[in-house]
Motif scaffolding. Structure first.
Motif, short mmCIF file in Angstrom:
data_model
loop_
_atom_site.label_atom_id
_atom_site.label_comp_id
_atom_site.label_asym_id
_atom_site.label_seq_id
_atom_site.Cartn_x
_atom_site.Cartn_y
_atom_site.Cartn_z
N PRO A 32 35.86 37.69 27.94
CA PRO A 32 35.62 37.73 29.39
C PRO A 32 36.92 37.93 30.17
O PRO A 32 37.95 37.40 29.81
CB PRO A 32 35.01 36.37 29.69
CG PRO A 32 34.39 35.95 28.40
CD PRO A 32 35.27 36.52 27.33
N GLY A 33 36.82 38.69 31.20
CA GLY A 33 37.99 39.03 32.01
C GLY A 33 37.87 40.49 32.37
O GLY A 33 36.80 41.00 32.62
N GLY A 34 38.96 41.18 32.39
CA GLY A 34 38.95 42.61 32.64
C GLY A 34 39.46 42.97 34.02
O GLY A 34 40.10 42.17 34.70
N GLY A 35 39.15 44.18 34.41
CA GLY A 35 39.69 44.73 35.65
C GLY A 35 39.22 44.03 36.90
O GLY A 35 40.00 43.83 37.83
N PHE A 36 37.96 43.61 36.93
CA PHE A 36 37.45 42.99 38.15
C PHE A 36 38.09 41.63 38.39
O PHE A 36 38.63 41.37 39.46
CB PHE A 36 35.93 42.87 38.09
CG PHE A 36 35.33 42.37 39.36
CD1 PHE A 36 35.18 43.20 40.45
CD2 PHE A 36 34.93 41.05 39.49
CE1 PHE A 36 34.65 42.75 41.64
CE2 PHE A 36 34.40 40.58 40.68
CZ PHE A 36 34.25 41.44 41.76
N VAL A 37 38.06 40.78 37.39
CA VAL A 37 38.62 39.43 37.53
C VAL A 37 40.14 39.50 37.70
O VAL A 37 40.71 38.80 38.53
CB VAL A 37 38.24 38.56 36.32
CG1 VAL A 37 38.89 37.20 36.40
CG2 VAL A 37 36.74 38.41 36.23
N GLY A 38 40.79 40.35 36.92
CA GLY A 38 42.23 40.52 37.07
C GLY A 38 42.62 41.03 38.44
O GLY A 38 43.60 40.58 39.03
N GLY A 39 41.84 41.96 38.98
CA GLY A 39 42.09 42.47 40.33
C GLY A 39 41.91 41.41 41.40
O GLY A 39 42.66 41.37 42.37
N LEU A 40 40.92 40.54 41.21
CA LEU A 40 40.73 39.46 42.17
C LEU A 40 41.90 38.48 42.15
O LEU A 40 42.37 38.03 43.21
CB LEU A 40 39.42 38.70 41.90
CG LEU A 40 38.14 39.44 42.26
CD1 LEU A 40 36.92 38.60 41.86
CD2 LEU A 40 38.08 39.77 43.73
N VAL A 41 42.40 38.16 40.97
CA VAL A 41 43.54 37.25 40.87
C VAL A 41 44.79 37.89 41.49
O VAL A 41 45.55 37.22 42.20
CB VAL A 41 43.79 36.83 39.40
CG1 VAL A 41 45.09 36.05 39.26
CG2 VAL A 41 42.62 36.00 38.89
#
Length: 137
Positions: A32-41
């Motif tokens: 779990p993770g990826g571009g969406f979560v990383g972009g939000l952080v």
């Protein structure tokens, strides 16, 4: 009114949050993770900087308008989606490089798709928040 405590904390938290967002980006195609979560952080890191130093200073730190990240991200993600068709495969088929890179591991089209999503999310979130912040002033 700017808080000295928040400014000092932001000096240390910004690089830590950006490093964590990069970790989430790389981790995303295995767990779990990826571009969406990383972009939000990453967006949260820049919003925190904006709270501490003001929106104008954060825009200088970014070096470009966040709106410009959206088409770049869409282009990277689109290339990742259509690149398998150049090899006679259906769109969105995972392509992987033979060589593994130390620390990162296998690199494939999923990582480039996640990178595009990462850039789009950072661009959209910061564009919306900075627009609201600048119109409020």
């Amino acid at each position: 009114m700017k808080s000295i405590i928040l400014q000092t904390a932001t000096r240390y938290l910004l690089p830590i949050l950006l490093l964590f967002s990069f970790f989430l980006l790389l981790r995303g195609h295995y767990f779990p993770g990826g571009g969406f979560v990383g972009g939000l952080v990453a967006s949260i890191a820049f919003v925190l900087h904006s709270f501490a130093h003001g929106t104008e200073e954060t825009m200088k730190l970014l070096g470009r308008k966040p709106l410009s990240l959206i088409p770049i991200g869409l282009g990277v993600a689109s290339l990742a989606v259509i690149s398998p068709t150049f090899f006679g495969l259906p769109p969105m088929t995972g392509l992987w490089f033979e060589e593994k890179i130390p620390v990162i591991g296998s690199i494939g089209s999923a990582l480039f798709f996640d990178l595009g999503v990462y850039l789009v999310v950072v661009g959209v979130v910061l564009t919306i928040l900075f627009t609201i912040s600048l119109t409020k002033d």
